[in-house]
Design a protein around this motif. Structure first.
Motif, short mmCIF file in Angstrom:
data_model
loop_
_atom_site.label_atom_id
_atom_site.label_comp_id
_atom_site.label_asym_id
_atom_site.label_seq_id
_atom_site.Cartn_x
_atom_site.Cartn_y
_atom_site.Cartn_z
N VAL A 54 85.86 50.18 93.16
CA VAL A 54 84.57 50.85 93.29
C VAL A 54 84.46 51.53 94.65
N LEU A 55 84.88 50.84 95.71
CA LEU A 55 84.82 51.44 97.05
C LEU A 55 85.73 52.66 97.15
N ARG A 56 86.90 52.57 96.54
CA ARG A 56 87.84 53.69 96.57
C ARG A 56 87.20 54.94 95.95
N SER A 57 86.57 54.78 94.79
CA SER A 57 85.93 55.94 94.16
C SER A 57 84.70 56.37 94.94
N PHE A 58 83.96 55.43 95.52
CA PHE A 58 82.78 55.78 96.32
C PHE A 58 83.17 56.62 97.53
N TYR A 59 84.18 56.17 98.27
CA TYR A 59 84.60 56.92 99.46
C TYR A 59 85.03 58.34 99.09
N ALA A 60 85.69 58.50 97.96
CA ALA A 60 86.19 59.81 97.56
C ALA A 60 85.08 60.73 97.05
N GLU A 61 84.03 60.14 96.45
CA GLU A 61 83.01 60.96 95.79
C GLU A 61 81.64 60.96 96.46
N ALA A 62 81.45 60.19 97.51
CA ALA A 62 80.13 60.03 98.12
C ALA A 62 79.59 61.35 98.65
N ARG A 63 78.35 61.63 98.29
CA ARG A 63 77.65 62.84 98.73
C ARG A 63 76.23 62.46 99.13
N SER A 64 75.68 63.21 100.06
CA SER A 64 74.29 62.99 100.45
C SER A 64 73.38 63.53 99.34
N LYS A 65 72.08 63.33 99.49
CA LYS A 65 71.15 63.81 98.47
C LYS A 65 71.21 65.32 98.31
N SER A 66 71.56 66.03 99.38
CA SER A 66 71.66 67.49 99.32
C SER A 66 73.00 67.95 98.76
N GLY A 67 73.88 67.01 98.44
CA GLY A 67 75.17 67.35 97.85
C GLY A 67 76.28 67.56 98.87
N GLN A 68 75.97 67.39 100.14
CA GLN A 68 76.97 67.56 101.20
C GLN A 68 77.82 66.30 101.34
N LEU A 69 79.05 66.50 101.80
CA LEU A 69 79.91 65.36 102.12
C LEU A 69 79.33 64.62 103.32
N TYR A 70 79.50 63.32 103.33
CA TYR A 70 79.08 62.55 104.51
C TYR A 70 80.06 62.82 105.64
N SER A 71 79.59 62.71 106.87
CA SER A 71 80.47 62.89 108.03
C SER A 71 81.33 61.65 108.21
N LYS A 72 82.32 61.78 109.07
CA LYS A 72 83.22 60.66 109.37
C LYS A 72 82.42 59.46 109.86
N LEU A 88 89.54 56.09 102.28
CA LEU A 88 88.59 56.48 103.32
C LEU A 88 89.29 57.28 104.41
N ALA A 89 90.47 56.85 104.81
CA ALA A 89 91.22 57.56 105.85
C ALA A 89 91.61 58.96 105.36
N ALA A 90 91.97 59.09 104.09
CA ALA A 90 92.33 60.40 103.54
C ALA A 90 91.12 61.32 103.50
N VAL A 91 89.96 60.78 103.13
CA VAL A 91 88.73 61.58 103.10
C VAL A 91 88.39 62.06 104.51
N ILE A 92 88.55 61.18 105.49
CA ILE A 92 88.26 61.54 106.89
C ILE A 92 89.22 62.63 107.36
N ARG A 93 90.50 62.50 107.02
CA ARG A 93 91.48 63.53 107.38
C ARG A 93 91.10 64.87 106.77
N LYS A 94 90.68 64.84 105.51
CA LYS A 94 90.29 66.07 104.82
C LYS A 94 89.07 66.70 105.51
N LEU A 95 88.11 65.87 105.90
CA LEU A 95 86.93 66.38 106.62
C LEU A 95 87.33 67.05 107.92
N GLU A 96 88.24 66.42 108.65
CA GLU A 96 88.69 66.99 109.92
C GLU A 96 89.44 68.29 109.72
N GLU A 97 90.21 68.39 108.64
CA GLU A 97 90.92 69.63 108.34
C GLU A 97 89.95 70.77 108.01
N GLN A 98 88.81 70.41 107.44
CA GLN A 98 87.80 71.40 107.08
C GLN A 98 86.90 71.76 108.27
#
Length: 113
Positions: free
Chosen positions: A31-49, A87-97
Motif C-alpha cells: 500500500v505504501l509503495r503505491s501511495f508514494y508513487a501515486e500521491a497527489r495533493s487536492k489540487s492534483g499536484q505531486l507532493y514535494s520531496k 519513495l526514493a525513485a519518486v524523489i529522484r523523478k521530482l528532482e529531475e523535473q
C-alpha cells in the motif's frame, strides 16, 4: 494527523480498507509503495520531496505511539525496503523535473527596508 488523513483518503479512493494500523508488514509495504508513487495533493499536484518525507515520518510516529505501539520503522525496516525504494525513485523523478529543494533568497537588509 494530517498525514494519517491523507493516507486514509488515498486508501478510500483505491477502495481499500482505511484501517492500515493493523495491516501486516507485507500488505503495508504494498500500500505504501503505491501511495508514494501515486500521491497527489487536492489540487492534483505531486507532493514535494519534503512533504513525502514528512508524511512517511508522521505515519511512522502514528503507528509507533499509543494506542497502536507497533514496533516497526517505516524508514529502515527491511520488509518495507521496496516501499522506500519507490519513495526514493519518486524523489529522484521530482528532482529531475526541477522540483528539487527550495532555494531561499537572501533576507532584505535593514538599509534596503
Amino acid at each position: 494527523r494530517y498525514a494519517v488523513r491523507i493516507f486514509r483518503e488515498y486508501l478510500s479512493e483505491k477502495a481499500q480498507s482505511p484501517d492500515f494500523e493493523t495491516m501486516d508488514k507485507g500488505a503495508l509495504c504494498r500500500v505504501l509503495r503505491s501511495f508514494y508513487a501515486e500521491a497527489r495533493s487536492k489540487s492534483g499536484q505531486l507532493y514535494s520531496k519534503s512533504s513525502l518525507i514528512s508524511i512517511r515520518s508522521s505515519l511512522n510516529r502514528y503507528l509507533n505511539e499509543p494506542p497502536y505501539c507497533r514496533t516497526l520503522d517505516l524508514t529502515k525496516d527491511p520488509e518495507l525496503r521496496s516501499a522506500n525504494l519507490t519513495l526514493a525513485a519518486v524523489i529522484r523523478k521530482l528532482e529531475e523535473q526541477g522540483a528539487g529543494p527550495v532555494v531561499q533568497k537572501q533576507a532584505i537588509t535593514r538599509a534596503d527596508l
